[in-house]
Design a protein around this motif. Structure first.
Motif, short mmCIF file in Angstrom:
data_model
loop_
_atom_site.label_atom_id
_atom_site.label_comp_id
_atom_site.label_asym_id
_atom_site.label_seq_id
_atom_site.Cartn_x
_atom_site.Cartn_y
_atom_site.Cartn_z
N THR A 1 0.84 -1.19 0.00
CA THR A 1 0.00 0.00 0.00
C THR A 1 0.87 1.24 0.00
N GLN A 2 0.58 2.19 -0.86
CA GLN A 2 1.33 3.42 -0.91
C GLN A 2 0.69 4.44 0.03
N GLU A 3 1.53 5.22 0.70
CA GLU A 3 1.04 6.22 1.62
C GLU A 3 1.31 7.61 1.06
N GLU A 4 0.41 8.52 1.34
CA GLU A 4 0.57 9.89 0.88
C GLU A 4 1.36 10.67 1.93
N LYS A 5 2.64 10.32 2.06
CA LYS A 5 3.46 11.00 3.05
C LYS A 5 3.98 12.33 2.55
N ALA A 6 4.30 12.42 1.28
CA ALA A 6 4.86 13.64 0.72
C ALA A 6 3.74 14.62 0.38
N TYR A 7 4.04 15.88 0.48
CA TYR A 7 3.07 16.90 0.10
C TYR A 7 3.81 18.16 -0.30
N ALA A 8 3.06 19.09 -0.88
CA ALA A 8 3.64 20.35 -1.36
C ALA A 8 3.51 21.43 -0.30
N ALA A 9 4.35 22.44 -0.42
CA ALA A 9 4.31 23.55 0.53
C ALA A 9 4.52 24.86 -0.20
N LEU A 10 3.87 25.88 0.31
CA LEU A 10 4.12 27.26 -0.12
C LEU A 10 4.97 27.93 0.95
N LEU A 11 6.15 28.41 0.55
CA LEU A 11 6.96 29.23 1.44
C LEU A 11 6.75 30.68 1.02
N ASP A 12 5.98 31.39 1.81
CA ASP A 12 5.54 32.75 1.49
C ASP A 12 6.59 33.73 2.03
N LEU A 13 7.64 33.94 1.24
CA LEU A 13 8.76 34.77 1.68
C LEU A 13 8.89 36.05 0.86
N PRO B 1 4.82 42.43 -0.29
CA PRO B 1 4.42 42.49 1.11
C PRO B 1 4.29 41.10 1.74
N ALA B 2 4.56 41.05 3.04
CA ALA B 2 4.66 39.77 3.73
C ALA B 2 3.29 39.15 3.98
N ARG B 3 3.25 37.80 3.92
CA ARG B 3 2.13 36.97 4.37
C ARG B 3 0.88 37.07 3.49
N ASP B 4 1.00 37.62 2.30
CA ASP B 4 -0.17 37.67 1.40
C ASP B 4 -0.59 36.28 0.97
N GLY B 5 0.37 35.38 0.78
CA GLY B 5 0.02 34.02 0.39
C GLY B 5 -0.81 33.32 1.43
N LEU B 6 -0.56 33.59 2.71
CA LEU B 6 -1.37 33.00 3.77
C LEU B 6 -2.82 33.47 3.66
N LEU B 7 -3.00 34.73 3.28
CA LEU B 7 -4.37 35.25 3.12
C LEU B 7 -5.10 34.50 2.02
N ALA C 1 5.35 31.23 6.34
CA ALA C 1 5.61 32.60 5.89
C ALA C 1 6.54 33.30 6.88
N TRP C 2 6.87 34.55 6.55
CA TRP C 2 7.57 35.39 7.51
C TRP C 2 6.68 35.63 8.72
#
Length: 447
Positions: free
Chosen positions: A209-221, A224-230, A270-271
């Motif tokens: 059985t394969q597990e979904e251990k890997a995933y993607a990430a956004l590094l919001d650096l 203006p800061a932290r817009d990606g989090l919004l 993010a920052w």
């Protein structure tokens, strides 16, 4: 594990004449936690539970043979543990501090990490995991781990910085959509693989059985800061400065428990909200975090839009190996992008490392795509259509355009980008509108 007692019930042993080869002083109000830790460490150490107070700890700190002090950050004693950690850091700088708490309680876990504990023991984990953390710290109590190096398993991982010569070029919008798209494609592919595995097992094949251990990430650096989090509707309590300060403890458990995620499972970091803390992040430290995350993530999309400090960008880009430069057809965008590329060249970043993504492209307005690439001296890799109104409408509803209109031309282009990053042989340069239309039709038929 939730039993609380008065410190008098813990029956702490006197500081002299201890039989254990290593002494671990546990500052806690919980006898259950003390008993659990003693069981986990067994004969390797003697656990001495004391009340979380400097006066109670002092005799044990002064006695010879102290191994380490473990602070229990479990609620409601989190703030007490934080204050105690500060007192120990100032009054007893040579003491090795470990933290303990529940990984399910992100507040207590983050508090422990921000206090600079050398290891964190999860009360909800197995005793074997606690023992492993203890042994790891015992073997190297003072020296930080060397910077991680890439392994063969990491070689195929995606670490993609997106640059923008100034704010407002659409870097954050692209970064958030691309990170989420990579996560969704990965989940889709894993579900398909799982279904194929079930069919194979029914036919008698021996398929794990394969597990979904890997995933993607956004590094919001970006700035203006932290817009990606919004855009992703996450708060980002665990920030990039936390990651820098806790690089040694940055592992799969911490990533899973402390880093917040979009509902698709895309991690986001993010920052901090207090941008004065950015002074604590050196360019080399930032690059080290990216290197560490290579072993933990399938893909990192790094939003560096508006971040034009080349002293910061240079080591980050060298760690990543390449980057996408996002620009539009506007005169200001082209000039600021050309200036950024020139400054990066002065730092030794070769142009071949930089690929152009032309954003908000309108064939009836401004320069042709190939002309923009020619003026910037960059290879044209992708072209994104001008969908400002649709993107704004989706953002105003608190969603990404990929959530509200999966067949939108912008979403289709981002999907092609994601598939090309993942090595899809059918994904290629979409700079030709005719080819882009063919791909869009192909993708709509297959997804």
């Amino acid at each position: 594990m939730n039993t609380r007692t008065d410190s008098s019930d813990l029956k702490a042993a006197p500081p002299a004449g201890l039989a254990g080869t290593v002494r671990v002083v546990l500052a806690t109000h919980s006898s259950a936690h003390a008993f659990w830790l003693a069981s986990a460490l067994g004969d390797e150490a003697e656990v001495i539970p004391v009340s979380p107070d400097v006066a109670e700890l002092t005799p044990y700190l002064q006695a010879p043979g102290l191994g380490m002090v473990m602070l229990d950050f479990s609620a409601p004693g989190t703030e007490t543990a934080v204050l105690l950690a500060g007192d120990l850091r100032s009054g007893w700088p040579g003491v090795v501090l470990m933290g303990a708490g529940s990984a399910a309680d992100s507040a207590s876990m983050l508090a422990a990490l921000r206090c600079g504990v050398t290891e964190f023991v999860n009360w909800d984990a197995s005793e074997a995991e606690a023992f492993a953390a203890f042994r790891h710290q015992l073997q190297a109590p003072a020296a930080p781990s060397p910077s991680p190096v890439a392994t063969e398993a990491e070689a195929g991982n995606i670490v993609l910085p997106l640059l923008g010569g100034r704010a407002g070029l659409g870097v954050t919008t692209l970064a958030t959509h691309l990170a989420v798209m990579l996560q969704e494609i990965h989940a889709h592919d894993m579900r398909g693989a799982a279904r194929r595995g079930q069919v194979a097992r029914k036919l008698g094949a021996n398929s794990a059985t394969q597990e979904e251990k890997a995933y993607a990430a956004l590094l919001d650096l970006g700035l203006p800061a932290r817009d990606g989090l919004l855009y992703l509707s996450v708060t980002g309590h665990f920030n990039f400065v936390d990651a820098v300060q806790n690089l040694r403890r940055l592992d799969a458990t911490l990533l899973d428990s402390a880093v917040e995620k979009h509902f698709t499972g895309t991690a986001a970091m993010a920052w901090p909200a207090d941008l004065s803390l950015l002074r604590e992040v050196s360019p080399v430290a930032a690059a080290n975090v990216l290197r560490t995350l290579k072993g933990l993530l399938k893909a990192q999309v790094i939003d560096l839009g508006g971040m034009v400090q080349t002293d910061f960008l240079e080591p980050v880009l060298r760690e990543c190996g390449s980057a996408w430069v996002v620009c539009d057809q506007s005169l200001g965008g082209i000039i600021s992008t050309a200036q950024l590329v020139k400054e990066l060249e002065s730092k030794g970043i070769e142009r071949r490392m930089l690929k152009l993504v032309l954003n908000r492209f309108n064939p009836q307005a401004g320069l042709p795509a190939k002309e923009v690439a020619l003026r910037l001296g960059l290879e044209l890799l992708h072209v994104l259509p001008d969908r400002a109104t649709a993107l704004l409408a989706a953002a105003s509803s608190g969603q990404l355009l990929s959530q509200t209109s999966r067949g939108d031309p912008y979403v289709t282009s981002v999907r092609v980008m994601a598939r090309s990053l993942l090595g899809d042989p059918f994904a290629a340069d979409p700079s030709s509108p005719g080819i882009l239309g063919q791909w869009a039709r192909r993708l709509r038929r297959s997804e």
